[in-house]
Design a protein around this motif. Structure first.
Motif, PDB file in Angstrom:
ATOM      1  N   LEU A  32       0.836  -1.208   0.000  1.00 12.06           N
ATOM      2  CA  LEU A  32       0.000   0.000   0.000  1.00 12.06           C
ATOM      3  C   LEU A  32       0.866   1.253   0.000  1.00 12.06           C
ATOM      4  O   LEU A  32       0.534   2.260  -0.621  1.00 12.06           O
ATOM      5  CB  LEU A  32      -0.916   0.012   1.235  1.00 12.06           C
ATOM      6  CG  LEU A  32      -2.034  -1.024   1.246  1.00 12.06           C
ATOM      7  CD1 LEU A  32      -2.686  -1.104   2.624  1.00 12.06           C
ATOM      8  CD2 LEU A  32      -3.080  -0.707   0.180  1.00 12.06           C
ATOM      9  N   ALA A  34      -4.957   2.920  -2.908  1.00  9.08           N
ATOM     10  CA  ALA A  34      -4.911   3.606  -1.610  1.00  9.08           C
ATOM     11  C   ALA A  34      -5.198   5.100  -1.813  1.00  9.08           C
ATOM     12  O   ALA A  34      -5.923   5.723  -1.022  1.00  9.08           O
ATOM     13  CB  ALA A  34      -3.553   3.392  -0.951  1.00  9.08           C
ATOM     14  N   ARG A  48     -10.518  -0.558   0.852  1.00  2.00           N
ATOM     15  CA  ARG A  48      -9.340  -1.058   1.562  1.00  2.00           C
ATOM     16  C   ARG A  48      -9.225  -2.580   1.399  1.00  2.00           C
ATOM     17  O   ARG A  48      -8.131  -3.123   1.295  1.00  2.00           O
ATOM     18  CB  ARG A  48      -9.389  -0.684   3.037  1.00  2.00           C
ATOM     19  CG  ARG A  48      -8.043  -0.895   3.735  1.00  2.00           C
ATOM     20  CD  ARG A  48      -8.072  -0.519   5.215  1.00  2.00           C
ATOM     21  NE  ARG A  48      -8.738   0.748   5.445  1.00  2.00           N
ATOM     22  CZ  ARG A  48      -9.783   0.908   6.259  1.00  2.00           C
ATOM     23  NH1 ARG A  48     -10.282  -0.127   6.909  1.00  2.00           N
ATOM     24  NH2 ARG A  48     -10.343   2.088   6.420  1.00  2.00           N
ATOM     25  N   ALA A 102      -7.783  -3.097  -2.007  1.00  2.00           N
ATOM     26  CA  ALA A 102      -6.419  -2.565  -2.069  1.00  2.00           C
ATOM     27  C   ALA A 102      -5.452  -3.450  -1.284  1.00  2.00           C
ATOM     28  O   ALA A 102      -4.312  -3.678  -1.714  1.00  2.00           O
ATOM     29  CB  ALA A 102      -6.388  -1.136  -1.517  1.00  2.00           C
ATOM     30  N   THR A 103      -5.910  -3.975  -0.142  1.00  2.00           N
ATOM     31  CA  THR A 103      -5.036  -4.836   0.670  1.00  2.00           C
ATOM     32  C   THR A 103      -4.726  -6.135  -0.068  1.00  2.00           C
ATOM     33  O   THR A 103      -3.590  -6.624  -0.043  1.00  2.00           O
ATOM     34  CB  THR A 103      -5.695  -5.132   2.038  1.00  2.00           C
ATOM     35  OG1 THR A 103      -6.011  -3.902   2.672  1.00  2.00           O
ATOM     36  CG2 THR A 103      -4.776  -5.936   2.940  1.00  2.00           C
ATOM     37  N   ALA A 159      -2.261  -5.310  -2.615  1.00  2.72           N
ATOM     38  CA  ALA A 159      -0.974  -4.973  -1.996  1.00  2.72           C
ATOM     39  C   ALA A 159      -0.159  -6.227  -1.708  1.00  2.72           C
ATOM     40  O   ALA A 159       1.014  -6.334  -2.108  1.00  2.72           O
ATOM     41  CB  ALA A 159      -1.210  -4.188  -0.699  1.00  2.72           C
TER      42      ALA A 159
END
Lengths: 295, 222
Positions: A60, A79, A95, A98-99, A102
């Motif tokens: 991230l 992010a 999130r 995105a996680t 990541a």
């Protein structure tokens, strides 16, 4: 009592008999099999979680660029998108995605990850469990317990079917990670063993037949994005189960079916990089815009 | 198989078979050589040759030869580290026949020792070493292992197992091969526990014994 391990219904029966949550049955079984103290196993799980958090923070915080040029900091971009307030369903859902990106991008770029259950599917569990735990203010102890349930579900899938994309396609990798995460989420939210079973069944049913078609044979496209799908599928499946909706089939039935489907998936769709997206013309330097260094 | 095999290993990406397993094959080679390798010729077979570059397989093999674990964040820099440490390495594409697609042949040389190893990465970071100096072997790095080279003659197996038995060492597996009748023989002994240096020295001092090597159980890091 010794447990006839291998099926989720056996673990559920043990939980019922002991009037104990599913995570404690998995932990007790792991302690018995490994000969190690439960507190040492919990400490080891906390360490696994710590590594997963490091991978997520890295992906991230810094744009991850793969050697092939196919991965170019997607998680970092997401992010920023989340911070811009443009999220479609609010920041938590962004999130989540995105996680997953990541951790999977850190893996693609030779960073340190926890294979869970495989390196190719390593983003699903951290994305689903960390995002919901943070959103719902769950403690580290509760998170550790959720991971034991997720890991136990993985053991069952390994026993009844497969966790390998080469053997069973992407349904066996991202699909299995998604089912493990769905079970872990139900545990995290205090659901019953039966609800864990339903969540696992929903999650695997939703991706039944998903092929493994890594572009250029690399764990990058579409793998990284399927990790985000797997995390979202886990949340959806857990939420359906927690709301009291029941799966028409047991988790064991769905897992065994996934295994049978996997064995019948043609070889070109099982990690050989010969079918599906992998059969398209190779994305060249036009798409990597010089990031690969060949432009 | 336990929960921490499912939630693990902790490793540097991107692939448990092409990266983590490759590190462990390199580690096995280094430990078997028993010293810092000075020269390595590495032949990549099948999928290791075809998609190894993008998976960092050459880096991972080198990292293992340099003594790194599968979760060492120095793996991506293994080529530079190898050059700094004076390891003369060369990669080539090879065809090892009808073997696992993720396979490699490594010819290693140190100050004193040299060996040729053939191994496959069979998934989840697990490895199988199946060739050593032309002998068939089957080792997975999951047991402390003693490897003995001696001339093919009666009584060698008995002498080795007597020493191990008297020392209270339980044998998990034992295999012996010879290249020809009365020729050279290789014995591999997998043990439940790590033998003391004294036991290895006693084996070295057996009559006719030419070489005794030891490889500890491979860890997974993290």
């Amino acid at each position: 009592m010794t447990l006839v391990a291998g099926t989720l219904s056996a673990y559920r029966a043990a939980a019922l008999e002991r009037d104990a949550p599913l995570w404690s049955v998995f932990l007790a079984e792991e302690a018995a099999q490994s000969g190690r103290d439960p507190s040492a196993l919990e400490a080891l799980m906390r360490e696994r979680i710590r590594v997963m958090r490091q991978s997520a923070a890295r992906g991230l915080g810094n744009p991850q660029m793969s050697r092939s040029g196919l991965i170019r900091g997607g998680a970092h971009r997401m992010a920023a998108w989340m911070d811009s307030g443009a999220s479609l369903l609010g920041p938590a859902f962004t999130r989540l995605a995105a996680t997953a990106l990541a951790v999977a991008e850190v893996n693609a770029c030779m960073g340190r990850i926890v294979a869970a259950p495989t390196a190719g599917a390593c983003g699903v569990l951290p994305a689903a469990l960390f995002t919901v735990a943070d959103e719902k203010g769950r403690s580290e102890e509760e998170l550790v317990r959720a991971f034991f349930t997720a890991g136990g579900v993985g053991l069952v899938i390994e026993h009844l079917a497969s966790l390998s994309g080469a053997e069973g396609g992407c349904q066996a990798e991202v699909g299995s990670a998604s089912a493990m995460a769905a079970g872990g989420l139900v545990e995290l939210m205090g659901g019953t063993p039966l609800q864990v079973d339903h969540a696992v069944a929903f999650a695997l049913s939703n991706v039944m037949g998903l092929i493994c078609d890594p572009v250029q044979g690399l764990v990058e496209v579409p793998c990284v994005y399927r990790n985000a799908m797997g995390a979202a599928n886990a949340v959806v499946s857990a939420e359906i189960a927690l709301a009291g909706v029941e799966s028409a089939f047991t988790a064991d039935q769905v897992i065994e079916t996934m295994g049978r489907v996997g064995r019948r998936i043609p070889e070109e769709f099982r990690e050989t990089a010969r079918g599906g997206l992998a059969s398209l013309p190779a994305p060249g330097c036009d798409s990597c815009r010089g990031a690969c260094g060949n432009a | 198989m336990g929960i921490f095999d499912i939630l693990g290993p902790v490793m540097v990406g991107p692939s448990s078979s092409h990266t983590a397993g490759a590190v462990r094959i390199g580690q096995f080679g280094r430990l078997l050589l028993g010293e810092e390798p000075g020269r390595a010729v590495i032949g990549l077979h099948g999928s290791f040759a075809a998609t190894g570059e993008g998976h960092g397989t050459p880096l991972a093999l080198l990292a293992g030869l340099l003594g790194m674990d599968p979760d060492d964040e120095g793996i991506p820099a293994a080529m530079e580290i190898a050059r700094e440490r004076g390891l003369d390495f060369r990669f080539e594409t090879t065809d090892l026949g009808e073997v696992h697609p993720n396979s490699v042949r490594m010819a290693l040389k140190g100050e004193d020792a040299a060996l040729e190893l053939r191994a496959s990465s069979v998934g989840g970071g697990r490895i199988q070493v199946w060739g050593l100096d032309g002998f068939p072997v089957f080792l997975e790095g999951v047991y402390p292992t003693v490897l003995l080279v001696y001339p093919d003659r009666p009584g060698m197996l008995a002498m080795v197992t007597t020493i191990l038995g008297n020392a209270g060492m339980n044998i998990a597996t034992i295999k012996a091969h010879r290249d020809s009748r009365g020729g050279q023989a290789l014995m591999t002994v997998e043990l439940d526990h790590t033998p003391a240096v004294g036991i290895l020295n006693a084996l070295r001092h057996l009559p006719y014994m030419e070489q005794v090597r030891f490889v500890p159980r491979l860890g997974f890091g993290g």
